[in-house]
Write a protein that holds these residues in place. Sequence first.
Motif, PDB file in Angstrom:
ATOM      1  N   VAL A 124       0.977  -1.056   0.028  1.00 49.70           N
ATOM      2  CA  VAL A 124       0.007  -0.115   0.024  1.00 49.70           C
ATOM      3  C   VAL A 124       1.160   1.217  -0.018  1.00 49.70           C
ATOM      4  O   VAL A 124       1.673   1.531   0.968  1.00 49.70           O
ATOM      5  N   VAL A 125       1.041   2.007  -1.083  1.00 46.86           N
ATOM      6  CA  VAL A 125       1.626   3.060  -1.179  1.00 46.86           C
ATOM      7  C   VAL A 125       0.781   4.426  -1.193  1.00 46.86           C
ATOM      8  O   VAL A 125      -0.107   4.542  -1.762  1.00 46.86           O
ATOM      9  N   ILE A 126       1.229   5.197  -0.249  1.00 49.91           N
ATOM     10  CA  ILE A 126       0.139   6.213   0.393  1.00 49.91           C
ATOM     11  C   ILE A 126       0.824   7.447  -0.339  1.00 49.91           C
ATOM     12  O   ILE A 126       2.020   7.769   0.383  1.00 49.91           O
ATOM     13  N   ASP A 127       0.296   8.270  -1.279  1.00 48.89           N
ATOM     14  CA  ASP A 127       0.713   9.446  -1.896  1.00 48.89           C
ATOM     15  C   ASP A 127       0.673  10.524  -0.857  1.00 48.89           C
ATOM     16  O   ASP A 127      -0.174  10.713  -0.048  1.00 48.89           O
ATOM     17  N   PRO A 128       1.943  11.148  -0.781  1.00 47.40           N
ATOM     18  CA  PRO A 128       2.196  12.300   0.058  1.00 47.40           C
ATOM     19  C   PRO A 128       0.916  13.500   0.112  1.00 47.40           C
ATOM     20  O   PRO A 128       0.724  13.901   1.018  1.00 47.40           O
ATOM     21  N   VAL A 129       0.546  13.759  -1.188  1.00 45.27           N
ATOM     22  CA  VAL A 129      -0.477  14.667  -1.279  1.00 45.27           C
ATOM     23  C   VAL A 129      -1.750  14.101  -0.550  1.00 45.27           C
ATOM     24  O   VAL A 129      -2.455  14.904   0.065  1.00 45.27           O
ATOM     25  N   ALA A 130      -1.990  13.002  -0.582  1.00 38.85           N
ATOM     26  CA  ALA A 130      -3.201  12.205  -0.041  1.00 38.85           C
ATOM     27  C   ALA A 130      -3.066  12.367   1.443  1.00 38.85           C
ATOM     28  O   ALA A 130      -4.270  12.753   2.190  1.00 38.85           O
ATOM     29  N   ARG A 131      -2.064  12.301   1.614  1.00 44.08           N
ATOM     30  CA  ARG A 131      -1.670  12.298   3.436  1.00 44.08           C
ATOM     31  C   ARG A 131      -1.843  13.688   4.033  1.00 44.08           C
ATOM     32  O   ARG A 131      -2.815  13.772   5.086  1.00 44.08           O
ATOM     33  N   ARG A 132      -1.652  14.574   3.210  1.00 48.23           N
ATOM     34  CA  ARG A 132      -1.660  16.111   3.546  1.00 48.23           C
ATOM     35  C   ARG A 132      -2.946  16.633   3.469  1.00 48.23           C
ATOM     36  O   ARG A 132      -3.573  17.100   4.300  1.00 48.23           O
ATOM     37  N   SER A 133      -3.592  16.204   2.590  1.00 48.28           N
ATOM     38  CA  SER A 133      -4.807  16.763   2.135  1.00 48.28           C
ATOM     39  C   SER A 133      -6.311  16.076   2.695  1.00 48.28           C
ATOM     40  O   SER A 133      -7.202  16.660   3.271  1.00 48.28           O
ATOM     41  N   ASP A 134      -6.105  14.643   3.246  1.00 48.90           N
ATOM     42  CA  ASP A 134      -7.090  14.028   3.829  1.00 48.90           C
ATOM     43  C   ASP A 134      -6.694  12.796   4.556  1.00 48.90           C
ATOM     44  O   ASP A 134      -6.840  11.766   4.191  1.00 48.90           O
ATOM     45  N   GLY A 135      -6.191  13.356   5.638  1.00 48.83           N
ATOM     46  CA  GLY A 135      -5.504  12.458   6.449  1.00 48.83           C
ATOM     47  C   GLY A 135      -6.338  11.261   7.088  1.00 48.83           C
ATOM     48  O   GLY A 135      -6.225  10.076   7.308  1.00 48.83           O
ATOM     49  N   GLU A 136      -7.736  11.747   7.338  1.00 47.80           N
ATOM     50  CA  GLU A 136      -8.628  10.830   7.940  1.00 47.80           C
ATOM     51  C   GLU A 136      -9.164   9.683   6.999  1.00 47.80           C
ATOM     52  O   GLU A 136      -9.289   8.524   7.257  1.00 47.80           O
ATOM     53  N   SER A 137      -9.291  10.094   5.704  1.00 53.29           N
ATOM     54  CA  SER A 137      -9.441   9.111   4.601  1.00 53.29           C
ATOM     55  C   SER A 137      -8.471   8.090   4.636  1.00 53.29           C
ATOM     56  O   SER A 137      -8.647   7.087   4.417  1.00 53.29           O
ATOM     57  N   VAL A 138      -7.083   8.464   4.590  1.00 49.65           N
ATOM     58  CA  VAL A 138      -5.974   7.716   4.636  1.00 49.65           C
ATOM     59  C   VAL A 138      -6.196   6.539   5.577  1.00 49.65           C
ATOM     60  O   VAL A 138      -5.923   5.434   5.456  1.00 49.65           O
TER      61      VAL A 138
END
Length: 287
Positions: free
Chosen positions: A15-29
Amino acid sequence: MAEVATSATSEQLLVVIDPVARRSDGESVRIAKDVLGAGAAVKLCLPDGPEEFARALRRRGSRRPVVVGDDRALIRAVSLLHRHRELAGCALSVVPVGGALSLARSLGVPTGTVAAARTVLDGVERRMDLLVDDSDGVVLGALRIPPVTAAAQAPDPETAPGHPWLRTCQYLVRTLVPAGRPSRLPSAPEPGPSRLRVEVDGETLVDLNQPVEAVSVSPGAAGVASVEVRPVSVGAEASPLLAEGRTVTVSGAHFRYRADALVSGPVRTRTWVVREGAWGLTVPAAG
């Protein structure tokens, strides 16, 4: 790059979590990690940038890759796997997180985090066609010339000048563009009609003497692309010119084009070839 291994079933996921996703929507991640970790043996990768993102995919071994991120992250993953000629033997999964999700939605992936994560665990692989251009770039969905209307061309908040994530997105675009090919963030198309030659399987659909308002290429029947050219209207509205084929070449004055979520160019000529069933994506099982 942080990596965390957890164990559940015999299913092996990277599972590769894109850094932009982590910053923009940590709850969904967080939700995606919880659902995936409850149903499979998961190795989490938290890359800090495109280089680590690419390294994680290269070192996935026998694990099935899962991208948690937006359309750009999905495009990046497919582009990297294509460049290393690994698409044929790799089924890719995605949990859409972020602002740009229209491509994932059009490909049949749920955009709700829980539903998408469950699709990763319980879905089926669908083989899909890929458009590959003469600079080794890829198109998953559709392309358009000129790129988009002014409203759709407005920059995303994550890529707006002065935003702290601009540098990350600039790096992202560079990883999608082979060496020697101009790379740039989306910019406004040139005003006015274009004079372009559009050829489909070697047959000229429209030539330089006919100004056109727009050209679009999208997936058609298996193994072919659907091409639509809208000539400039003089008086009565001109009917669109339609064709289907495996090879599409556009040439003429310098032009930009939007392929999926990215704008490329300017170029004087570009050829796209349909590769049937070239890549696999996990989608919900029928019924």
